[in-house]
Design an enzyme around this catalytic site. Sequence first.
Site, short mmCIF file in Angstrom:
data_model
loop_
_atom_site.label_atom_id
_atom_site.label_comp_id
_atom_site.label_asym_id
_atom_site.label_seq_id
_atom_site.Cartn_x
_atom_site.Cartn_y
_atom_site.Cartn_z
N ASP A 1 -12.41 6.83 3.77
CA ASP A 1 -11.21 6.54 4.56
C ASP A 1 -10.78 5.08 4.42
O ASP A 1 -9.71 4.70 4.88
CB ASP A 1 -11.47 6.91 6.02
CG ASP A 1 -10.18 7.07 6.82
OD1 ASP A 1 -9.10 7.06 6.19
OD2 ASP A 1 -10.26 7.21 8.05
N GLU B 1 -9.63 3.61 1.94
CA GLU B 1 -9.08 3.80 0.59
C GLU B 1 -8.03 2.75 0.22
O GLU B 1 -7.90 2.39 -0.95
CB GLU B 1 -8.46 5.21 0.48
CG GLU B 1 -7.03 5.39 1.01
CD GLU B 1 -6.86 5.13 2.50
OE1 GLU B 1 -7.87 5.18 3.24
OE2 GLU B 1 -5.73 4.85 2.94
N ARG C 1 -7.74 -0.45 0.63
CA ARG C 1 -8.22 -1.69 0.00
C ARG C 1 -8.59 -1.46 -1.46
O ARG C 1 -8.53 -2.39 -2.27
CB ARG C 1 -9.42 -2.23 0.80
CG ARG C 1 -10.61 -1.33 0.83
CD ARG C 1 -11.53 -1.63 2.00
NE ARG C 1 -10.92 -1.28 3.27
CZ ARG C 1 -11.49 -1.47 4.46
NH1 ARG C 1 -12.70 -2.00 4.53
NH2 ARG C 1 -10.87 -1.12 5.56
N ASP D 1 1.44 6.10 5.72
CA ASP D 1 0.46 5.14 5.21
C ASP D 1 0.97 4.43 3.94
O ASP D 1 0.21 3.74 3.28
CB ASP D 1 -0.87 5.86 4.95
CG ASP D 1 -2.08 4.94 5.11
OD1 ASP D 1 -1.93 3.88 5.74
OD2 ASP D 1 -3.15 5.30 4.60
N LYS E 1 0.84 -1.20 0.00
CA LYS E 1 0.00 0.00 0.00
C LYS E 1 0.88 1.26 0.00
O LYS E 1 1.70 1.45 0.89
CB LYS E 1 -0.91 -0.01 1.23
CG LYS E 1 -1.73 1.28 1.42
CD LYS E 1 -2.71 1.18 2.60
CE LYS E 1 -3.37 2.51 2.91
NZ LYS E 1 -4.28 2.46 4.06
N ASP F 1 -2.81 9.91 4.17
CA ASP F 1 -4.22 9.55 4.29
C ASP F 1 -4.93 10.52 5.22
O ASP F 1 -4.89 10.39 6.44
CB ASP F 1 -4.32 8.11 4.83
CG ASP F 1 -5.77 7.63 4.92
OD1 ASP F 1 -6.65 8.32 4.37
OD2 ASP F 1 -5.99 6.56 5.54
N LYS G 1 -10.33 12.36 8.66
CA LYS G 1 -9.94 11.86 9.99
C LYS G 1 -10.02 13.01 10.98
O LYS G 1 -9.48 14.08 10.73
CB LYS G 1 -8.51 11.31 9.95
CG LYS G 1 -8.37 10.01 9.17
CD LYS G 1 -6.96 9.46 9.24
CE LYS G 1 -6.80 8.21 8.39
NZ LYS G 1 -7.51 7.03 8.93
#
Length: 486
Positions: A329, A331, A333, A270, A247, A252, A259
């Site tokens: 959020d 994201e 996946r 991230d 990833k 993020d 968030k």
Amino acid sequence: MKPEIEKISEISINQSVICIIGSDHIPETLALSKTEMQFANDRLMAKDDSVFINSYNKCIYLVRLKERTSHYKVREELRKSASVLLKRIKENNHSELVITSDNAYKGAIEDFAEGLLLSSYSFNKYKTKPETPDKNNYPSKLLLYGDIDDSDLKWLVDLSDATFFARDLVNEPVNHLNASGLAGEIKKAGDAAGFSVEILTKGKIEALKMGGLLAVNKGSIDPPVFCILEWHPDNCLNDKPIVLVGKGVVYDTGGLNIKTGDYMAGMNGDMAGAAAVTGVLSAVAKSGIPLHVIGLVPSTDNRPGGNAYTQGDIITMHNKLTVEIGNTDAEGRLLLADALSYASRYSPELIIDIATLTGSAAMTFGNQAIAIMTNADRKYINLLEESGNEVYERIAELPLWEEYGELLKSDVADLNNVGGREAGAIFAGKFLERFTEFPLIHMDIAGTSLLKKDDFYRKKHGTGSGLRLLATFLKRLAASYSEKKV
Ligand code: BES
Ligand code: ZN
Ligand code: ZN
């Protein structure tokens, strides 16, 4: 700074020495005086695990192995004691230090050196002035004396170099490392280590219809990238490649489901999965591991920009499945799913994805275990577990029972990108499972990759989580294949 490391064939009289001892016996080679010997014996009798002797022209450190029920724990205690001792070593301004052992297990010197190397990491490139007193360069050289295989030493250096590299990438803030910047760093790593890197830019990603990566990227003013890393040596032992997917979310914010509170802190990390994959390829290529390995890194930031994707959007993924966005959020996946379906073109033996994917994994295992979910053959999981114990990046498994798949349902699309409040890490694993027909190990490193404070040689912020684990796994997998071929 990372100390240099080399093997020596004798210890000279005025060199400071760390001696790892497997018993209460103090080796004569250390040439302690009578009073020093008496002092050391007293300390060991009093059950001190490390003894420090300040001779007039050098220092001697004795480190006794701790008794533990399993060998891999003894090894980890030794790495940890190295990180504890590093403070003292810095105080004493040693620029060079000998590490040796007596009555300890084979590999003890390397384990101790690894603990010292990994503990010496710091991220200070943006400090314009060194801290005072500046202890950053102590020790600058580790001299290993003992029965050490050259190949083991090379592996130690390659693995710790890769870990430093991965930690640096994770610790870079997004204003210095956006998706294209990450791709540039991956390319540089490939050139240095000898693996190839292809960078797919936005036009190609659009042509490939990677709807997940493109959706997450919509709120950003920076374009996405998709990096393909490949190590394919002539002597490789596997017919079908192992594909690693990392990833690469360079920041993020959560997107429109932004968030809140302090949850955004550290989200420049991230892309720790991408950093781990790049580090693994570097170590594997530098050490010439005879396996065909491919790394895939989809990368973007996730922001609430003007055209950002929204809750309720329905997107079409690379493999044509449609996904209803339940939360922007979730994201990671989405871009991982595109990479997993892209991996099919290689007919891989095994796919391993590694990602800072869910707060749920962090809540479940804290920073002590990497959550894994898998449908792959147990031979791989057993090897991964052993590798995890060996490098002390332990894995803990969560189930992918079919009943959990119920949560994926959407009224309007093939699946939703979020389930309920419960079993969040498993839900993410079930989601990813839908995007490949090939055996998958999913690794969620949300709890282990970013630390708020130092944990021995795992320094705060980026730890390089999963890198030593996966590199060791691949090395051992190659060894198991070469045994079969003999
Ligand atoms: N990057 C986060 C997960 C994360 C959390 C990594 C903490 C490292 C530390 C991920 O993209 C995320 O936001 N996940 C959400 C998913 C939820 C909206 C279903 C989460 O876990 O809260
Ligand atoms: Zn997120
Ligand atoms: Zn994320």
